[in-house]
Write an enzyme that holds these catalytic residues in place. Structure first.
Site, short mmCIF file in Angstrom:
data_model
loop_
_atom_site.label_atom_id
_atom_site.label_comp_id
_atom_site.label_asym_id
_atom_site.label_seq_id
_atom_site.Cartn_x
_atom_site.Cartn_y
_atom_site.Cartn_z
N LYS A 34 0.80 -1.06 0.18
CA LYS A 34 -0.15 -0.10 -0.04
C LYS A 34 0.78 1.29 0.03
CE LYS A 34 -3.86 1.78 2.75
NZ LYS A 34 -4.67 1.80 3.70
N SER A 42 -9.40 2.84 3.22
CA SER A 42 -8.44 3.41 2.19
C SER A 42 -7.59 2.39 1.31
CB SER A 42 -7.50 4.14 3.32
OG SER A 42 -6.84 3.21 4.31
N SER A 73 -10.37 0.33 6.91
CA SER A 73 -9.82 0.51 5.78
C SER A 73 -9.27 -0.76 4.99
CB SER A 73 -8.56 1.39 5.83
OG SER A 73 -8.84 2.86 5.98
#
Length: 470
Positions: free
Chosen positions: A79, A154, A178
């Site tokens: 990520k 996210s 997330s």
């Protein structure tokens, strides 16, 4: 259909036996990114040549008969919020330069120690505090099930990469939902580990942020947790060690449970009937397996505590984020950073003291009033792209209803440090995935894995693939 929809665990076994090479797996990932990602924008930086070179070394280790790590030769995207030595780490912001980072975060090191090849970086919203995956630096990430919709956030880039068959498993982080929200939006599994389960050198947001993965198969969630959940004497603290490897919990017998069912939202906002249907579908499956499901109204955090977390703790950490040019940040990020400038240390101390004081009575309900809590993962189906971020940037002080619906069931788990998993148990009339969440007792990931593996065959989510990415 690509073999990247298979489990990473199975692919690693094939690599170890010589039935498949790591080079073949990475080559397939590269080809899939070339073909699929232009429509999704899940991967924002690529290191194809380096990943292929690592794959060749992985294949040489197999040929030499070397000892192999559990996920030897398997590529995984990291990520964008996480640093890897030699890779950019921009937090998804125009205000942070893309210079190679000098060191890796602990989770990246653990993935490498587990045999993974770090391949690509997945999109995220700027700095993380947003429930969709959109930013001005890299643009909008789209949902493989319907590209007009968001994969949530996210960790939406991670979810879109797995759902799109560009990776068998992807790194994700969770600070308020997330991991679980993107898993719900894309038909995947997302387990948020307990606080301290995965070691980190910097426990941000009062350690509400944790690392994990998004995957299609329960055995991958369990196996990667074994890789990440190590006892590390060089971090502030770690969770108690599990009784046995998490991989051993897959298919293990499950004692009868008291399942507390919640379908009303905790924040009073309306709940989409499709989300209620997801929770009830999972409740029915658990009842069929012999568990007792009863409606409950658990005690959660007070409004003052939630506001302290969002307006004091999160804003303070955003102010501390190392921007090179904060004036280039998203408007809603600039607003939150500016709010932080008006908070003094005493207010921060009061906010976190209230959170810790209310956490004890909250977590005491597990084991006393129920064993696990069952809820929808979100109170809304995946929103249209462009709507949630635009709402935050235009009117940060406004109602922001969709964003609040998305985090309605998830954020308290992060504050309390509880483990939780979203399972892909329903599809809306429009064909969008809708998940249900199970929240476990403190450090109860083993029980969540047993539950997930028990219902996985009944729901058949491992073979549900978006038509355009097969």
């Amino acid at each position: 259909m690509t073999f990247l929809h298979e489990s990473a665990t199975a692919l690693a076994r094939r690599i170890a036996t010589g039935d498949l090479s790591s080079t073949e797996v990475v080559t397939e990932a590269v080809a899939r990114m070339d073909r699929i990602d232009p429509a999704l924008n899940a991967i924002v930086w690529r290191n194809d040549d380096d990943a292929l070179a690592q794959a060749k070394r992985a294949d040489a280790a197999v040929a030499a008969g070397d000892d192999l790590a559990p996920f030897h030769g398997i590529p995984i995207p990291i990520k964008e919020l996480t640093w890897v030595a030699g890779q950019p780490g921009t937090f998804g912001s125009l205000g942070v330069d893309d210079a190679p980072r000098p060191h890796s975060d602990r989770v990246a090191e653990l993935f490498q120690e587990g045999g993974f090849i770090l391949h690509g970086r997945s999109n995220s919203p700027e700095a993380g505090p947003m429930s969709v995956t959109e930013n001005r630096r890299f643009g909008v990430t789209r949902n493989p099930w319907n590209t007009a919709h968001s994969p949530a956030g996210s960790s939406g880039g991670a979810a879109a990469a797995v759902a799109g068959g560009m990776a068998a498993v992807a790194h994700a982080t969770d600070g308020g939902g997330s991991i679980r929200m993107p898993a719900s939006a894309t038909g995947l599994i997302g387990l948020k580990p307990s606080r301290g389960r995965v070691p980190t050198r910097m426990p941000m947001w009062e350690h509400s942020i944790v690392d994990g993965v998004i995957a299609r198969h329960v055995e991958d969630v369990a196996g990667t947790l074994d890789v990440l959940a190590v006892r590390d004497p060089h971090v502030a603290y770690t969770a108690p060690a599990p009784d046995r490897p998490f991989a051993a919990e897959v298919g293990a017998p499950l004692a009868p449970l008291r399942v507390g069912l919640v379908t009303d939202s905790f924040n009073g906002l309306p709940v989409d009937p499709e989300c209620t249907a997801a929770a009830k579908s999972l409740a029915s499956a658990l009842e069929h397996l012999g568990h007792e499901v009863v409606p409950v109204r658990p005690r959660l955090y007070s409004l003052e505590a939630i506001q302290g977390f969002l307006d004091v703790v999160v804003n303070a950490w955003l102010w501390a984020t190392p921007y090179d040019d904060p004036e280039l940040a998203e408007p809603y990020i600039r607003a939150r950073r500016e709010r932080a400038r008006g908070i003094h240390a005493g207010e921060y101390a009061i906010a976190v003291t209230r959170l810790y004081a209310e956490t004890g009575p909250l977590v005491a309900q597990w084991g006393r009033d129920f064993d696990v809590l069952l809820t929808p993962t979100m109170a809304t189906t995946p929103p249209l792209v462009g709507t949630v971020l635009d709402e935050a940037n235009r009117d940060f002080d406004g109602a922001r209803v969709t964003e609040s619906q998305m985090v309605a069931y998830t954020a308290f788990c992060n504050i309390a440090g509880l483990p939780a998993v979203s399972l892909p148990v329903h599809a809306s009339a429009a064909g969008l995935p809708v998940g249900a969440q199970i929240v476990g007792r403190p450090f109860g990931e083993a029980e969540l894995i047993r539950i997930a593996s028990a219902v996985e065959p009944a729901f058949g989510w491992t073979t549900r693939i978006p038509a355009d990415v097969r």
